[in-house]
Design a protein around this motif. Structure first.
Motif: not given
Lengths: 144, 815
Positions: B525-538
């Protein structure tokens, strides 16, 4: 009819994954921890542009969290549209066999039972068949 | 054969949706000849295709409808609503059969005869009730003419339709993933290029590649867009059916069918929108008798307008019903323990109105089958909040209610702020952040009440949630809040929940592609999702609402805190306060300019605006002065122009309209954006009422003007000597900026010349010639040597330094 299996080492024992359920095998080098979730979620890591959820298989067996090393291997599976990487000790080989699948003759121990309920007899060796879904859709059972 | 059948299913389903809307529009305006033709043609097509594909039930149903419609066309009788209901029933049945055909199952009902009977009865009833209501025969002639005309238009229109193809969604998603992969690969290459000695040719080629990838990413993003038409199509039917059930006469007006939205977003707004419309018909609009008594038109109107505004879609739903009875609402809220009577007494009108969104509150006295079952506006609001949108109400008692929904264009790309907490990186949607400040700032007082930390910022008390504590990341340092200097983010989690999230460092803002995490992660319930920014670490995307729930921050104890309270008198007037004029520019984007540079706002007649010498110009005092902010002569009688004045030069900037005046704290609220790579006119972004507003850099405008005036006049410019001229960065990045700041850029000096200013890197500055002032540049944002150096991408600092040295010359040369 022959079926392909992936043989891996898990907590010092050899087990197999049905190869049809395995997408690939990867080296996990860098992972990002996910705080405040079930202990078997070992983290996130990126494979190309996908974010994979790392599952700590060992936790189911020993209740201890596995340490992620630079050379950690993981089996990549897709369950319910999400991609997971199941941490294993080592990947042995891939083989095909026409051996029959059998029910577990006796309990392999509490933790192991979560992982699979059938075995494969190959060259006189009994190998537990891991069902990836069991490692992922567990939260209801644990919560209950 | 299967392909043909598939085609038939898709085509029929598409036309069915349109058909429903047509039928209802036709019922409202029964004389419309072309509508009847369209409906007739639809049944005719179904009949033809069904006959060809050997689908007898389709054929029979379509045949019956076609017969009645043909009779109707011949006799020109006004249509009865019973007949429309009967035809709608046929449409429903065809729709049901289509679904069954697609899934290859038997339809659960195998008898259509009662539908046919209903149709024939409706027709027979009309035959008796409205005997020969022929329009005058001569009218028939003119009608014939309009019909042929509209048909001609229809054919011409069809030829202009852009050509499209059908495509599988999986393929589109694969493309999207491919592009994301490409972006990551690009970033990796960028890292390598940065690490090696730069080669200008390679840099240029790489820049081009980056631009191509950015374009491609945008195009692929656009393929996911769908028209709002799909959401609007079922609404006329809902309004009609509900209206009949409740005995209300309601007309629905939809505008903005063609506005496009990400297809995931479309799904997310479908339910809230339907709910609002149902509410409107059920509670908003009065019964016909009441409307007559109130002196209103007998037919109520609900109007939906959708339009795009920047990277948001604004949907407004306006009804001309009774509006919200605020007093009754407050009474209900008190009865339902949402607030106390004394709290209610001190509420502003707007806060009272917003009680509609409180959980478990319904304005209707009775629970009807349509709405008012407690599943109400609170759910609508939380749904819209979840997708980063906002909802606002405007109610005029007796005149109606206007609901405005703003949603971002796409769900998958969210503007996020990246920060670190407890040694780990996270991201949070920018839309939730109201303000960012340091705990040590002058305006902040940290307090502790029991176990809970509070902070007062300019007189507002908000609970503080330490993210590291919440996530169990800072077991060693338990009282991090008191020891360190955390960054405080004022979060508006929606549904009246405000709190402060304390984190370690704020890092960067980036538009991120967000995907849902694995169910086991989302379950926390704390997280809205995952993403991968430009630096390549989730990265994990924090859900502001989830954090509030986890930390036990509820709206109950602070629903009365209005975040818009102006700074009270006791608060220290911060010298960093910045007053701004917020306006809508000629591209309809809302932007702001510092009030200090604005002399006045004037209206100019359109005849004074012209395009000459490659620029828009304003005729003023017999001179043609460059006019900024306008690309073409607008289609209006007059235009508003802001006059900017820097003490010497006046500049004119065209706008659409003034929105508001606003005061922010430059340090806390203004996020600098853009970098020296771009010729950016924006000096920062701030959030006002959840909306991002760009602050225009007045310096940029004046520098543009400077170029216009002094382009061929290098002799009057002060000279700036750039050292390390063989470095690509200096020539390509630094030189243009310096030139724009009004300098004559030199890499070496001629005999007898003296540089007004010299720019060198931090470590070579000692070897520079002793003439003029020196600006030292450093490579890192942090200043390790404690020298007077400026970070090389600190555009504001750099321009400031340049400007401070050129200021005396400027004042002298102005005319």
């Amino acid at each position: 009819m022959n079926t392909l299996y992936l043989r891996v080492c898990l907590n010092g024992r050899d087990v197999v994954f049905p190869a049809a359920k395995v997408e690939s095998v990867v080296n996990v080098d860098q992972s990002v921890a996910v705080p405040n979730v079930e202990p078997y979620i070992a983290g996130l890591f990126a494979m190309r542009s996908k974010v994979l959820t790392l599952i700590d298989c060992q936790w189911f067996i020993t209740g201890q969290k596995a340490a992620i090393k630079k050379s950690s291997m993981a089996v990549v599976v897709d369950v319910g549209g999400h991609v997971y990487a199941l941490l294993v000790d080592a990947v042995r080989d891939i083989f095909d066999t026409d051996a029959n699948i059998k029910e577990l003759p006796s309990s392999p121990g509490a933790g192991w039972e979560t992982l699979g309920s059938t075995i494969l007899e190959e060259n006189g060796e009994a190998l537990l068949i891991i069902e990836p879904e069991n490692l992922i859709n567990v939260h209801q059972d644990i919560a209950a | 054969m299967d392909d043909l059948q598939q085609e038939f299913i898709l085509e029929t389903r598409e036309t069915l949706e349109l058909m429903t809307a047509e039928l209802i529009a036709w019922e409202a305006h029964p004389d419309h000849g072309s509508r009847l033709d369209t409906i007739f043609r639809f049944f005719h097509t179904v009949k033809g295709s069904a006959g060809f594909l050997a689908l007898p039930r389709f054929e029979a149903l379509a045949h019956e409808a076609e017969n009645i419609l043909a009779l109707l066309r011949e006799t020109k009788k006004p249509i009865s609503s019973a007949l429309v209901t009967a035809i709608l029933a046929l449409v429903d049945r065809i729709s049901g059969l289509t679904n069954a055909l697609e899934q290859d199952v038997e339809f659960h009902e195998d008898d259509d005869s009662h539908l046919v009977a209903q149709l024939q009865n409706a027709w027979a009833a009309m035959d008796h009730d409205a005997p020969t209501e022929h329009k005058a025969d001569d009218a028939g002639g003119t009608e014939q003419k309009t019909e042929t005309q509209s048909e001609a238009i229809g054919i011409a229109g069809q030829q202009n339709v852009a050509r499209t193809i059908r495509m599988s969604l999986t393929l589109l998603d694969n493309m999207m993933n491919g592009v994301s992969d490409m972006v990551l690969a690009r970033n990796e290459v960028a890292r390598h290029i940065r690490d090696t000695d730069s080669d200008p040719a390679l840099d240029l080629a790489f820049e081009r590649l980056s631009a191509c990838i950015a374009d491609l990413r945008e195009s692929v993003g656009r393929t996911r867009m769908q028209k709002l038409e799909g959401v609007f199509a079922p609404l006329p039917r809902i309004v009609r059916d509900l209206g009949q059930e409740l005995g209300k006469d309601v007309a629905l007006e939809c505008q903005g069918n063609e506005v496009e939205l990400d297809r995931e977003m479309i799904e997310m707004i479908r339910d809230p929108l339907t709910h609002i419309i149902r509410n409107s018909v059920d509670h908003g609009v009065e019964s016909t008798q009441e409307r007559i008594r109130a002196g209103k038109a007998q037919q109520a109107t609900i109007a939906i307008h959708a339009r795009q505004s920047g990277n948001h879609i604004v949907i407004s739903i306006r009804d001309d019903g009774a509006g919200i009875d605020v007093d009754r609402l407050v009474a209900k809220a008190i009865a339902a323990n949402v607030c106390t009577a004394s709290e209610a007494a001190s509420m502003t009108e707007r806060q009272k109105l917003n009680l509609v969104f409180a959980t478990g509150l319904s304005t209707s006295d009775s629970v009807s089958s349509i709405s008012g079952r407690g599943v109400g506006m609170d759910v609508v609001r939380s749904n819209i909040d979840r997708i980063g949108g906002s909802i606002a109400l405007q109610s005029k008692s007796g005149e109606g209610l206007n609901i405005t929904i703003r949603v971002p264009l796409t769900l998958t790309v969210i503007s996020c702020l990246m920060f670190s907490s407890g040694g780990q990186q996270f991201a949070i949607p920018q839309s939730a952040i109201r303000e960012i400040t340091m705990a040590s700032g002058d305006t902040v007082q940290m307090r502790q009440l029991g176990d809970q930390h509070f902070a007062s910022i300019r007189g507002q008390h908000l609970p503080v949630v330490g993210l590291a504590d919440l996530l169990g990341l800072s077991e060693v340092d338990d009282d991090a809040l008191e020891d360190d200097d955390p960054v405080l983010m004022v979060i508006d989690a929606g549904a009246g929940i405000h709190y402060i999230l304390a984190v370690d460092h704020v890092m960067d803002q980036e538009d991120l592609v967000v995907r849902a995490g694995a169910p086991a992660i989302m379950a926390s319930g704390i997280y809205a999702g995952t993403t991968l920014p430009d630096h390549g670490r989730p990265l994990l995307l924090i859900d502001p609402n989830g954090v509030a729930a986890q930390a036990g921050v509820s709206s109950a104890d602070q629903s009365l805190l209005d975040m818009n309270v102006p700074a009270n008198d006791t608060a220290i007037e911060d010298s960093e306060d910045l007053a701004m004029l917020i306006f809508q520019d000629c591209q309809n984007d809302v932007r702001a300019l510092p009030l200090s540079v604005i002399e006045r706002v004037e209206d100019f007649g359109i005849e004074k605006i012209g395009h000459s010498g490659g620029k828009m110009r304003l005729t003023h005092d017999e001179k043609a002065i460059p006019l900024y902010g306008l690309k073409a002569v607008p289609d209006a009688a007059s235009i508003k122009v802001i006059k900017l004045f820097d003490g010497n030069t006046a500049i004119y900037y065209a706008i659409n309209d003034i929105v508001d005046m606003h005061r922010i704290n430059r340090k806390a609220s203004l996020q600098p954006v853009g970098n020296v790579h771009e010729d950016s006119a924006i000096s920062g972004v701030f959030i006002r009422d959840g909306q991002q507003i760009e602050l225009i850099d007045p310096h940029w405008i004046f520098s543009q003007f400077d170029q216009d005036v002094h382009r061929n006049n290098d002799a009057t410019k002060p000279i700036c000597l750039l050292q390390a001229a063989d470095d690509g960065w200096t020539r390509q990045m630094l030189a243009p900026l310096v030139a724009k700041a009004g300098y004559d850029v030199r890499y070496d000096l001629r005999e007898g010349e003296e540089a007004t200013i010299c720019i060198a890197s931090e470590d070579t500055q000692n070897t520079s010639p002793a003439s003029g002032a020196i600006i030292a540049l450093r490579d890192k944002p942090t200043n390790h040597n404690n020298g007077n150096s400026v970070y090389r991408y600190d555009r504001i600092g750099l321009l400031g330094a340049l400007q401070s040295h050129s200021a005396p010359r400027r004042a002298g040369e102005s005319s």
